[in-house]
Design an enzyme around this catalytic site. Sequence first.
Site, short mmCIF file in Angstrom:
data_model
loop_
_atom_site.label_atom_id
_atom_site.label_comp_id
_atom_site.label_asym_id
_atom_site.label_seq_id
_atom_site.Cartn_x
_atom_site.Cartn_y
_atom_site.Cartn_z
N GLU A 51 17.11 -12.61 -35.11
CA GLU A 51 15.58 -12.07 -35.24
C GLU A 51 15.07 -11.68 -36.66
OE1 GLU A 51 14.91 -9.32 -33.15
OE2 GLU A 51 16.61 -9.68 -31.90
N TYR A 134 12.48 -2.40 -37.62
CA TYR A 134 12.06 -3.41 -36.36
C TYR A 134 13.95 -4.02 -36.26
CZ TYR A 134 12.16 -7.42 -33.04
OH TYR A 134 12.34 -8.01 -31.75
N ASP A 152 8.69 -4.12 -30.68
CA ASP A 152 8.06 -5.47 -31.54
C ASP A 152 7.25 -5.06 -30.22
OD1 ASP A 152 8.88 -6.61 -28.51
OD2 ASP A 152 10.00 -8.37 -29.49
N CYS A 204 5.51 -8.37 -18.02
CA CYS A 204 4.01 -7.89 -18.38
C CYS A 204 3.12 -8.42 -19.97
CB CYS A 204 4.18 -6.81 -19.29
SG CYS A 204 3.40 -4.55 -19.20
N CYS A 220 4.70 2.91 -13.94
CA CYS A 220 3.60 2.28 -14.48
C CYS A 220 2.17 3.36 -14.60
CB CYS A 220 2.79 1.48 -14.50
SG CYS A 220 2.09 0.29 -15.82
FE1 SF4 Z 1 3.08 -3.98 -16.74
FE2 SF4 Z 1 3.11 -1.29 -16.01
FE3 SF4 Z 1 2.29 -4.02 -14.14
FE4 SF4 Z 1 5.12 -3.57 -14.71
S1 SF4 Z 1 3.38 -2.38 -14.21
S2 SF4 Z 1 4.13 -6.20 -15.51
S3 SF4 Z 1 4.16 -2.41 -16.89
S4 SF4 Z 1 0.78 -3.16 -16.50
#
Ligand code: SF4
Length: 350
Positions: A51, A134, A152, A204, A220
Site C-alpha cells: 500500500e 487512505y 483511492d 470502470c 449505476c
Molecule cells: Fe462504471 Fe457504472 Fe459503467 Fe459499471 S456501469 S463500468 S460502475 S460507469
Amino acid sequence: MPPAQKHPDKNAPIISKLLLGWYDRNARELPWRIGPHSAIEPDPYHVWLSEIMLQQTTVAAVKPYFTNFLGRWPTVQTLARASNEDVMAAWAGLGYYARARNLHRCAIYVTNELGGEFPRTESELLKLPGVGAYTAAAIAAIAFGERAVVVDANVERVVARLFAVEAPLPSAKKAITKLADTITPETRAGDFAQAMMDLGATVCTSKSPQCLICPLTETCAARKLGIASDLPRKVLTKSKPQKQGWAWWIEQGGNVFLVRRPDKGMLGGMAAFPGSEWSGDALPRLGKEAVDTGSYVQHSFTHFDLKLHIARVEGAAEVGDGWWFPVANLDEAGLPTLFKKVANEMKNKA
Ligand code: SF4
C-alpha cells in the site's frame, strides 16, 4: 446538467453482493494479494509494504519493487535492520522518495516499539509514520478485515459514476467517501475494497468504462444517464511551473562523483549528481571550470517540470561530501529516475 442521483439504501446490499460475486470470479492476481476465500491470512507486512508503494504509483511499476523488497527484507524486522542508504537505493526509480524514508522509519517503529506487530485498527494505524487516512483504511480492511471505507482514485471514479456525482474533484472527495461508506459491507471489507479497486482498474476505467460487462450496470446512475465517461468531473488545474538547473558531471579515471541529496526537499536522501539549485529564474552562470555539454534531460515532478542541463566539470575538487562510482556500473548506483536520465544521456554521448 442532470441532478445528482442518490442510490436508495435498498441498493447497498445488492451492490456489495454483485461486486463480491464478480470479485470471486475476476480478482486480479497480484504478488501482495491473498485471493478471495483463501485459507491463508494476509500478512500485514505485505499489505503495508504494497500500500505504501502503490501510493500514486501504478501496479505495474510496483510489482518488481515489491518482489525485490520482500526478497531482501522478508519481515518488518529485517527491513528495520537495513541501512537507510540501502532502503533508499532499493526504492530508486519508484518516485515520491519521502515514502521510502517514512517506510524505513515505520519499520523501525513497529519493530522497536510494537514488538514487530502492526496495529489492527484504522485509528492506531494512522499513528504510524507515512500512513495517512487512505493507507490506514486499506491496511485495516485488507490485512485485518476491519470495516473501513477505502477510497483511492479507482474507487473515487466508480462511486462518482454509481451515484452520478456531478460535483467536481477534489471538492467532491468528502461526498464520495460518504457515499462509499453507504455501500461498504460489514463483512469481507478487505475483499470489497479490493473488488472496487479492481473494477476501477479493469472495467470502470477512466476513459472507456465497459458498462456492458460491468456487474453493477443495473444499479449505476451514470450509466443510466449516459454520462459515465464524463465522470468524475475535475476542476481544471493550471499548467505546471517550469524550473531549470545544472547537474555537474565530474569524471576521473572511469569514475563519476556522486552526492547524497539533503534529507529534506525533492529526492531527499537519494544518491544524485551534484549540481546547482533548481529555480524558475534564469539558468545560473557556469563557473570557468565547467563546460556546458549542450545536453539536458527533462523530468516532470508533481508540482513542476524540470529541465536539467548537464555540465562537465574538469579536474575540479570534489563538490561537498560524496563518493566516486564507476561510470560503467551507474545502473547499480541507486539513482532516482531524474539522475538515471542524466547518466544515460552522458553514456550515450561517450
Ligand atoms: Fe462504471 Fe457504472 Fe459503467 Fe459499471 S456501469 S463500468 S460502475 S460507469
